[in-house]
Write an enzyme that holds these catalytic residues in place. Sequence first.
Site, PDB file in Angstrom:
ATOM      1  N   HIS A 162       0.835  -1.203   0.000  1.00 37.97           N
ATOM      2  CA  HIS A 162       0.000   0.000   0.000  1.00 37.97           C
ATOM      3  C   HIS A 162       0.869   1.251   0.000  1.00 37.97           C
ATOM      4  CE1 HIS A 162      -3.268  -2.732   1.288  1.00 37.97           C
ATOM      5  NE2 HIS A 162      -4.077  -1.817   0.795  1.00 37.97           N
ATOM      6  N   LYS A 166      -0.475   4.902   4.669  1.00 35.03           N
ATOM      7  CA  LYS A 166      -1.336   3.952   5.398  1.00 35.03           C
ATOM      8  C   LYS A 166      -0.771   3.721   6.802  1.00 35.03           C
ATOM      9  CE  LYS A 166      -3.750  -0.490   4.918  1.00 35.03           C
ATOM     10  NZ  LYS A 166      -5.025   0.094   5.384  1.00 35.03           N
TER      11      LYS A 166
END
Length: 274
Positions: A162, A166
């Site tokens: 990701h 995040k």
Amino acid sequence: MLDVNSRSAENIASQGKTVISPINIAVAGANGRMGRAILPLLAADPDFAFVGGIGREGAIGAGLIDRSAAIGAADVILDFTTGNAAAELAGLCALAGGPALVIGATGFEPDELERIAEAARTIPILRSGNFSIGVNMLVGLVAQAARALPAHAWDIEILEAHHNRKIDAPSGTALMLGEAAAEGRGVSLASVERRGRDGITGERPTGEIGFAVLRAGGIVGEHSVLFAAAEEVVTLSHSALDRGMFARGALAAARWVAGRAPGEYTMGDVLGLA
Ligand SMILES: NC(=O)C1=CN([C@@H]2O[C@H](COP(=O)(O)OP(=O)(O)OC[C@H]3O[C@@H](n4cnc5c(N)ncnc54)[C@H](OP(=O)(O)O)[C@@H]3O)[C@@H](O)[C@H]2O)C=CC1
Ligand SMILES: O=C(O)C1=N[C@H](C(=O)O)C[C@H](O)C1
């Protein structure tokens, strides 16, 4: 913001669900990446009337309204905040006897999930770590593969990547895939999971389900589940190319959960995969 008294609400009983039109909707985390993806879709969709965004305690203005005002005005609240904030909101919604909640937030502690389950005794709550059609289909495929490929010969590893903003790991999606793999093997994920490795780890125990995490740049969301035997590897994977897809899935979930009976629901229910 909508004057909630001005809507032409038409509620009709239909197949265990009260149909609400338009659905008054609030968004917790409205100024975040997901909130910003959702708001234009809401504005363009006549099924919904946006009553306001919810920010951190005390944060009002700039399209944000007070949390208790949102709870009073909304039929459904979409939550894309954090595990902790979502669990708190679930408790407050249950105390007020509504609205329904769609929780997209990830990064839950076990006690936060318990609080959500408790709230779902009073209100309908649909929670999913991923609102994409592809991931929710992948969950079924992973369970099926884990059922078919015996643990003594096939190792399961889950990889996720990701963006660098995040804050939780492993991702909610990786945990959904881990749960599916564990379910396929007839074990609890908690009893076999291995969250990362470092140093002299020893040989890999049979039956372990491992998680590996990458954080880099603007990656929207990459997930792979490896089934690895001595001489072959099966990989089931999903790539998210745009957040808009999560946002559309969340609106489908809101449409589905509005007017439902109290309980815990998933995207599997919405997509007919459960
Ligand atoms: N289920 C799914 O399909 C998807 C789930 N997600 C999950 O959704 C969540 C949000 O992701 P993303 O939008 O990228 O994250 P962002 O950090 O961009 O946005 C989070 C938002 O939540 C707000 N917030 C944080 N804490 C609180 C609190 N205590 N009360 C109220 N608001 C709060 C933040 O406010 P502030 O601006 O003040 O920091 C921010 O606006 C994550 O858990 C992510 O994993 C993401 C994509 C898809
Ligand atoms: O934080 C994100 O961005 C995402 N979070 C969800 C998760 O934790 O799985 C869903 C998606 O992968 C994007």
